[in-house]
Design a protein around this motif. Structure first.
Motif, PDB file in Angstrom:
ATOM      1  N   THR A  32     -32.162 -16.593  17.190  1.00  0.00           N
ATOM      2  CA  THR A  32     -31.857 -16.821  15.597  1.00  0.00           C
ATOM      3  C   THR A  32     -31.311 -15.535  15.331  1.00  0.00           C
ATOM      4  N   GLU A 183     -27.446 -30.462  14.649  1.00  0.00           N
ATOM      5  CA  GLU A 183     -27.368 -29.105  15.187  1.00  0.00           C
ATOM      6  C   GLU A 183     -26.530 -28.198  14.487  1.00  0.00           C
ATOM      7  N   CYS A 186     -28.603 -26.500  11.769  1.00  0.00           N
ATOM      8  CA  CYS A 186     -29.392 -25.611  12.618  1.00  0.00           C
ATOM      9  C   CYS A 186     -28.613 -24.311  12.791  1.00  0.00           C
ATOM     10  N   PHE A 191     -29.606 -20.590  13.827  1.00  0.00           N
ATOM     11  CA  PHE A 191     -29.973 -21.001  15.305  1.00  0.00           C
ATOM     12  C   PHE A 191     -28.730 -20.920  16.140  1.00  0.00           C
ATOM     13  N   ILE A 554     -33.668 -33.411  13.695  1.00  0.00           N
ATOM     14  CA  ILE A 554     -34.074 -32.010  13.852  1.00  0.00           C
ATOM     15  C   ILE A 554     -35.630 -31.722  14.330  1.00  0.00           C
ATOM     16  N   TYR A 559     -36.121 -28.398  17.289  1.00  0.00           N
ATOM     17  CA  TYR A 559     -35.142 -27.103  16.844  1.00  0.00           C
ATOM     18  C   TYR A 559     -35.986 -26.373  15.918  1.00  0.00           C
ATOM     19  N   ILE A 561     -36.454 -24.600  13.071  1.00  0.00           N
ATOM     20  CA  ILE A 561     -35.693 -24.575  11.771  1.00  0.00           C
ATOM     21  C   ILE A 561     -36.831 -25.084  10.665  1.00  0.00           C
TER      22      ILE A 561
END
Length: 788
Positions: A32, A183, A186, A191, A554, A559, A561
């Motif tokens: 990240t 995505e 993120c 990310f 998500i 993911y 986040i």
């Protein structure tokens, strides 16, 4: 801690629980962006640029020199570089959107027939001189003169399109599948997903998106359009050194590109800007908003210049209304809002259950799944006039006023009104089922237009019913405000409001939807009804505890986040932090000790403490910076393995001519030549001074600080790690992944929703087992025939 879990899963066994933990472990290898570190690097660059600009370019007597002129010109180039990049991104997004629209129209029409005047012409351009839809077009030839032949050709072309698209995605660009909005959210949060915004993904998604839409699969192109636009923004920004080396500037470009993607998808530049703020951005920045505005404006203007439909419209379902609404219609607008909220809850719940089933059974059958879904859609949808045609074309028909050429296939005829109601009702529920099954398949697939199409069919149905009531009881008191000489009810506006309600319900957007609908219609009088419908939809969604489908995706994919809804209560950060840390010591370590630490760990950074006996925090250094300095100095031959390392500034460094102007952490992000010059001063056989690369003021918190406050720090400031210290002594550290792991392991029975029992997934399991059994029995029967 309040944590909603199991929204798409059945009550978990031990194995299923381990699978969810594995979702977090899968991303341990991913990285990240540390936004605080990125801000420090950007600040250091800005300071160095300012120092360079103060260099005396003028002559001894203040005269203008060529160096001074060049410096001023370079300032202008730097000042305009950002806007040039944003403008270029907008132009390319508009061109790409136009090409995709043209290809989609041609592929959609080729399923029904071909043009004898030119194979490259779609039906609209082939029959350009034909004034009405009912008039015969001699140049357009169906594939067969009989209905069964046309039906077989329709299904065959649809299956071929789906096969080609799914095969290209599976073999060449796996990230081209799906919508991409989850995505990108993120990525904007920090990310890193390598290849997701690469050229391969952009090219394959641009090629396969028209094929998927033309196949008739119940998915839309608006979400993938945002992904493609962000790919363009990322690819163009990488050409600029100023953007490629700064994650924060790259985030601005991607955010602006997402706004342009929505702008060209809906012909709504302001709606695109609001989408980037409401749905995509985690922080609000005026500078980013302006760049989003310019990018969306340029992209929309480019699309308008190219005029892909040759109608002056940016999208097919743009419409204008000449009549206003009446206050008694608010009752029916509320019904549309309730439908939108219920639809959003239904779609999110059951689509996530389908996604769980898909990941369990269909992960290796992506191409076959897409082909089967397209064939099923074609077989089920072909008999229904509202399912057979393209969704955008259907919405353009349903949005129209009856007096403005909107009487498609007797849609406005009194004698056929109840037949139309039945067709619209069937189209609504059949498409709902098809979208539940199709969204998330391994092809480019969005949910914006399918949701709007579902809301449009339901809204038009409600509008026809209300109009029928008015015609039956024109003297009723509720209709007293209606002028008997003018049409009182406009069913097309109900379709528009229904589309807005469904889109808001599934995406959980509010202001963006209102503005998009306003820009689509240009009808100022319908802003208030749209706001009322969206308000009711949001209230229903909040009551049911529905999240947007992008946020649920998500969570489903695990993911790393933090969700805006993640909260904790009565939990201190000391209960979550890592206590067993790999440390570096400010003194007493040599190069070989540091090399051993790097070889034995894979963490992204190291806290620095005073000594082994004292845990007094001195700073934090990243693994990448530490590895860079060691590699460079060993290559230069200035240090040995026995050379001592110094991580804090000594008093003697202040007396050095070069180091006196260097502050701790100022070497972060320096250019190669500056770094080499600095290393020549800091590296010697006597000592390796690493303190210019050490952040001596890392973000720290007390171990008694509530975890909820730490979550807010991660969400708003974006650090990769937060150190936990007490009275100056290091106690531990916490990362985003630690918080996600803690959230996942929190399992409170009261958090389970009573309708989250996976009933639909269970039904799919039964259907799958039955289908597998039938196939196996058929294979065994065939083998028995062959053996005889």
């Amino acid at each position: 801690m309040t944590r909603e879990r199991g929204r798409y899963m059945r009550p978990q066994s031990g194995d299923e629980y381990e699978e969810e933990l594995e979702q977090i472990r899968r991303y341990e290898d991913f990285t990240t962006i540390d936004w605080i570190q990125d801000s420090i690097i950007e600040r250091n660059r800005r300071i160095r640029d300012t120092d360079k600009s103060r260099t005396a370019y003028r002559g001894p007597n203040g005269e203008i020199t060529p160096a001074w002129v060049w410096a001023q010109c370079w300032k202008l180039v730097i000042a305009g570089e950002s806007w040039f990049v944003i403008t270029l991104v907008g132009i390319l997004i508009g061109v790409n959107a136009a090409l995709i629209s043209i290809a989609t129209e041609w592929l959609s029409d080729i399923k029904n027939g071909y043009c004898s005047d030119g194979w490259w012409l779609n039906q609209q351009f082939c029959c350009w001189e034909v004034e009405t839809d009912d008039e015969f077009c001699p140049a357009w030839h169906p594939w067969s003169s009989v209905a069964p032949g046309r039906w077989i050709a329709y299904i065959s072309f649809a299956a071929i399109f789906a096969f080609v698209a799914a095969h290209l995605v599976r073999t060449m660009a796996k990230y081209a599948a799906g919508s991409g909005i989850s995505e990108i959210k993120c990525i904007l949060a920090g990310f890193i997903m390598k290849g997701f915004l690469g050229f391969g993904t952009f090219f394959i998604k641009s090629v396969t998106l028209p094929l998927v839409i033309a196949s008739g699969l119940s998915v839309g192109k608006e979400g993938p359009s945002v992904h493609v636009a962000c790919c363009i923004g990322s690819l163009i920004a990488r050409w600029s050194r100023r953007f490629s080396r700064s994650s924060s500037k790259m985030r601005e470009v991607i955010t602006a590109a997402s706004a342009a993607g929505v702008a060209v998808a809906f012909g709504s530049p302001i709606g695109g800007v609001l989408f980037s703020i409401e749905e995509m951005s985690h922080i609000f920045s005026i500078k980013t908003m302006w760049r989003s505005f310019v990018c969306a404006l340029v992209a929309t203007f480019t699309l308008s210049v190219m005029n892909p439909f040759r109608t002056g419209k940016l999208v097919l379902f743009q419409v204008t209304y000449s009549r206003s609404w009446h206050f008694f219609e608010i009752i029916f607008f509320v019904i549309l809002g309730i439908f939108g909220g219920l639809y959003g809850a239904f779609m999110v719940k059951f689509n996530m259950q389908v996604a769980a089933f898909r990941r369990k059974h269909l992960a290796n059958h992506a191409v076959a799944e897409a082909v089967v879904l397209v064939i099923l859609t074609a077989i089920v949808g072909y008999p229904n006039r509202f399912l057979r045609i393209d969704m955008t074309e259907m919405m353009s028909i349903l949005f129209r006023e009856c007096e403005g050429g909107g009487d498609y296939d007797n849609l406005c005829q009194l004698s056929a009104q109840w037949h139309m109601v039945n067709s619209l009702l069937l189209a609504t529920f059949i498409r709902m089922g098809l979208v539940v099954l199709s969204y998330g398949s391994r092809v480019p697939a969005g949910i914006f237009v399918p949701s709007m199409a579902i809301g449009a069919t339901f809204g038009r149905m409600v509008g026809i019913i209300v109009k029928s009531i008015y015609r039956t009881y024109p003297q009723s008191g509720i209709f007293a405000v209606c002028d008997p000489d003018l049409p009182c009810i406009t069913p097309g506006t109900y379709a528009l409001l229904g589309a807005a309600a469904a889109l808001s319900g599934v995406m959980r957007m509010t202001v963006t939807v209102v503005v998009v609908m306003f820009e689509l219609t240009g009808a100022l009088t319908y802003i208030l009804p749209t706001m009322m419908v969206i308000l009711v939809t949001k209230a229903v969604g909040d009551f049911l505890g529905t999240r947007g489908i992008a946020d649920e995706s998500i969570r489903f994919n695990g993911y790393p986040i933090l969700d805006q809804h993640d909260q904790s209560s009565n939990v201190a950060v000391s209960e979550v932090m890592k206590k067993d840390l790999t440390l570096l010591y400010a003194s007493g370590m040599c190069v070989s000790d540091v090399e051993d630490v790097l070889a034995s760990t894979d963490v992204k950074g190291f806290p620095i403490v005073a000594s082994k006996s004292s845990k007094a925090l001195c700073g934090y250094i990243g693994r990448a910076e530490l590895r860079y300095v060691l590699d460079k100095t060993q290559h230069m031959g200035d240090v040995l393995l026995e050379t001592p390392c110094s991580f804090i500034r000594q008093a003697s460094d202040q007396e050095d001519f070069v180091l006196s102007g260097v502050t701790s952490g100022s070497a972060l992000g320096v250019e190669e030549d500056v770094a080499v010059e600095l290393l020549e001063t800091t590296a010697s056989n006597d000592v390796l001074k690493l303190w210019p690369w050490v952040n001596q003021t890392p973000l720290t918190v007390s171990p008694r600080l509530p975890l909820e406050i730490v979550m807010q720090l991660f969400k708003r400031m974006g650090p990769r790690v937060i150190l936990v210290e007490e009275l100056g002594s290091l106690r531990g550290l916490v990362t985003v992944k630690d918080l996600l792991r803690f959230n996942l392991t929190e399992n409170t029975e009261s958090d389970e929703q009573h309708w989250d029992n996976g009933e639909f997934e269970a039904a799919l399991e039964v259907t799958w087992n039955w289908a597998v059994g039938v196939v196996n029995d058929f294979v065994e029967w065939c083998r028995g025939i062959i053996r005889r």
